[in-house]
Enzyme design. Structure first.
Site, PDB file in Angstrom:
ATOM      1  N   ASN A   1       0.829  -1.227   0.000  1.00  9.38           N
ATOM      2  CA  ASN A   1       0.000   0.000   0.000  1.00  9.38           C
ATOM      3  C   ASN A   1       0.856   1.266   0.000  1.00  9.38           C
ATOM      4  O   ASN A   1       0.478   2.286   0.557  1.00  9.38           O
ATOM      5  CB  ASN A   1      -0.989   0.002   1.174  1.00  9.38           C
ATOM      6  CG  ASN A   1      -2.078   1.074   1.095  1.00  9.38           C
ATOM      7  OD1 ASN A   1      -2.537   1.555   2.121  1.00  9.38           O
ATOM      8  ND2 ASN A   1      -2.483   1.469  -0.087  1.00  9.38           N
TER       9      ASN A   1
ATOM     10  N   ASP B   1       4.955  -5.233  -9.524  1.00  5.62           N
ATOM     11  CA  ASP B   1       5.441  -4.556  -8.327  1.00  5.62           C
ATOM     12  C   ASP B   1       6.717  -3.776  -8.688  1.00  5.62           C
ATOM     13  O   ASP B   1       7.711  -4.369  -9.109  1.00  5.62           O
ATOM     14  CB  ASP B   1       5.757  -5.645  -7.290  1.00  5.62           C
ATOM     15  CG  ASP B   1       6.250  -5.089  -5.977  1.00  5.62           C
ATOM     16  OD1 ASP B   1       6.534  -3.878  -5.903  1.00  5.62           O
ATOM     17  OD2 ASP B   1       6.357  -5.887  -5.026  1.00  5.62           O
TER      18      ASP B   1
ATOM     19  N   CYS C   1       2.919   1.773  -3.190  1.00  6.59           N
ATOM     20  CA  CYS C   1       3.232   2.031  -4.608  1.00  6.59           C
ATOM     21  C   CYS C   1       1.982   1.920  -5.485  1.00  6.59           C
ATOM     22  O   CYS C   1       1.409   2.931  -5.900  1.00  6.59           O
ATOM     23  CB  CYS C   1       4.321   1.079  -5.116  1.00  6.59           C
ATOM     24  SG  CYS C   1       5.921   1.306  -4.303  1.00  6.59           S
ATOM     25  N   ARG C   2       1.548   0.700  -5.782  1.00  9.23           N
ATOM     26  CA  ARG C   2       0.512   0.518  -6.804  1.00  9.23           C
ATOM     27  C   ARG C   2      -0.876   0.959  -6.347  1.00  9.23           C
ATOM     28  O   ARG C   2      -1.567   1.689  -7.072  1.00  9.23           O
ATOM     29  CB  ARG C   2       0.483  -0.955  -7.245  1.00  9.23           C
ATOM     30  CG  ARG C   2       1.731  -1.362  -7.996  1.00  9.23           C
ATOM     31  CD  ARG C   2       1.848  -2.858  -8.114  1.00  9.23           C
ATOM     32  NE  ARG C   2       2.098  -3.476  -6.818  1.00  9.23           N
ATOM     33  CZ  ARG C   2       2.131  -4.772  -6.575  1.00  9.23           C
ATOM     34  NH1 ARG C   2       1.893  -5.612  -7.578  1.00  9.23           N
ATOM     35  NH2 ARG C   2       2.386  -5.233  -5.364  1.00  9.23           N
ATOM     36  N   SER C   3      -1.309   0.494  -5.166  1.00 10.74           N
ATOM     37  CA  SER C   3      -2.699   0.829  -4.791  1.00 10.74           C
ATOM     38  C   SER C   3      -2.900   2.302  -4.434  1.00 10.74           C
ATOM     39  O   SER C   3      -3.965   2.854  -4.755  1.00 10.74           O
ATOM     40  CB  SER C   3      -3.243  -0.115  -3.706  1.00 10.74           C
ATOM     41  OG  SER C   3      -2.490  -0.055  -2.529  1.00 10.74           O
TER      42      SER C   3
HETATM   43  P1  4NP Z   1       3.261  -2.109  -3.459  1.00 15.28           P
HETATM   44  O1  4NP Z   1       4.864  -2.260  -3.538  1.00 15.28           O
HETATM   45  O2  4NP Z   1       2.740  -3.470  -3.079  1.00 15.28           O
HETATM   46  O3  4NP Z   1       2.901  -1.718  -4.850  1.00 15.28           O
HETATM   47  O4  4NP Z   1       3.002  -1.048  -2.402  1.00 15.28           O
HETATM   48  C1  4NP Z   1       5.643  -2.776  -2.489  1.00 15.28           C
HETATM   49  C2  4NP Z   1       5.997  -1.968  -1.431  1.00 15.28           C
HETATM   50  C3  4NP Z   1       6.793  -2.469  -0.416  1.00 15.28           C
HETATM   51  C4  4NP Z   1       7.220  -3.774  -0.467  1.00 15.28           C
HETATM   52  C5  4NP Z   1       6.853  -4.585  -1.524  1.00 15.28           C
HETATM   53  C6  4NP Z   1       6.057  -4.084  -2.532  1.00 15.28           C
HETATM   54  N1  4NP Z   1       8.049  -4.293   0.565  1.00 15.28           N
HETATM   55  O5  4NP Z   1       8.494  -5.448   0.449  1.00 15.28           O
HETATM   56  O6  4NP Z   1       8.334  -3.589   1.546  1.00 15.28           O
END
Ligand code: 4NP
Length: 168
Positions: free
Chosen positions: A20, A138, A22-24
């Site tokens: 939560n 991701d 980057c993408r969402s």
């Molecule tokens: P999101 O990206 O799922 O698009 O917010 C990520 C943000 C952090 C992590 C992985 C994906 N992480 O491993 O901390």
């Protein structure tokens, strides 16, 4: 796009990725902008969450915020983890990739009887053309092009997603 005649209660959509940050949050910000441009404020409620809680309380990743700002989107949300109540509160819960969808299905079955929950679970790519990738990749561990790709895919799918949300 125009809301259905009987749509006086807002339709609620929750975008979900892993962290939560980057993408969402990007999907949330783009959805707010598209809804506002089309005069749909008050007809839709938009939120985002992560299947994991590692980043709870954090703002969106600075790389994602900066790429979004270049296209005019202000990402202001703070990260939170999906809660069991979300499956009742939201009409539509949209997973950014298949891992997120699988984690949501597990969380939904732990939260109660799937048939009684209000939310329908969908993949974001359900709203993209057939030749688009199944997952919104991701971008967290990659380079700047990953953040642009996230924005490209989300901008592509958002009009259709909001249209379908309002047509239900
Ligand atoms: P999101 O990206 O799922 O698009 O917010 C990520 C943000 C952090 C992590 C992985 C994906 N992480 O491993 O901390």
């Amino acid at each position: 796009m125009s809301p259905g005649a009987s749509t006086h209660t807002p339709r609620r959509v929750l975008f979900v990725c892993l962290g939560n940050i980057c993408r969402s949050p990007t999907a949330e910000g783009v959805a707010r902008a598209v809804a506002s441009d089309r005069g749909l404020d008050g007809y839709v409620e938009i939120d985002s969450a992560g299947t994991a809680g590692y980043h709870t309380g954090d703002p969106a990743d600075p790389r994602m915020r900066s790429a979004a700002a270049q296209r005019g989107y202000d990402l202001t949300s703070r990260a939170r983890q999906v809660q069991p109540e979300d499956f009742h509160r939201f009409d539509l819960v949209v997973a950014m990739d298949r891992d997120n969808l699988s984690d949501l299905e597990d969380a939904l079955s732990r939260a109660g009887t799937p048939q009684t929950s209000r939310a329908r679970l969908r993949l974001f790519s359900d709203f993209l053309p057939d030749d688009a990738p199944v997952d919104v990749p991701d971008p967290y561990y990659g380079g700047p092009q990953g953040f642009e790709r996230v924005l490209d895919l989300i901008e592509d799918g958002m009009p259709r997603l909001l249209e379908e949300l309002l047509q239900e």
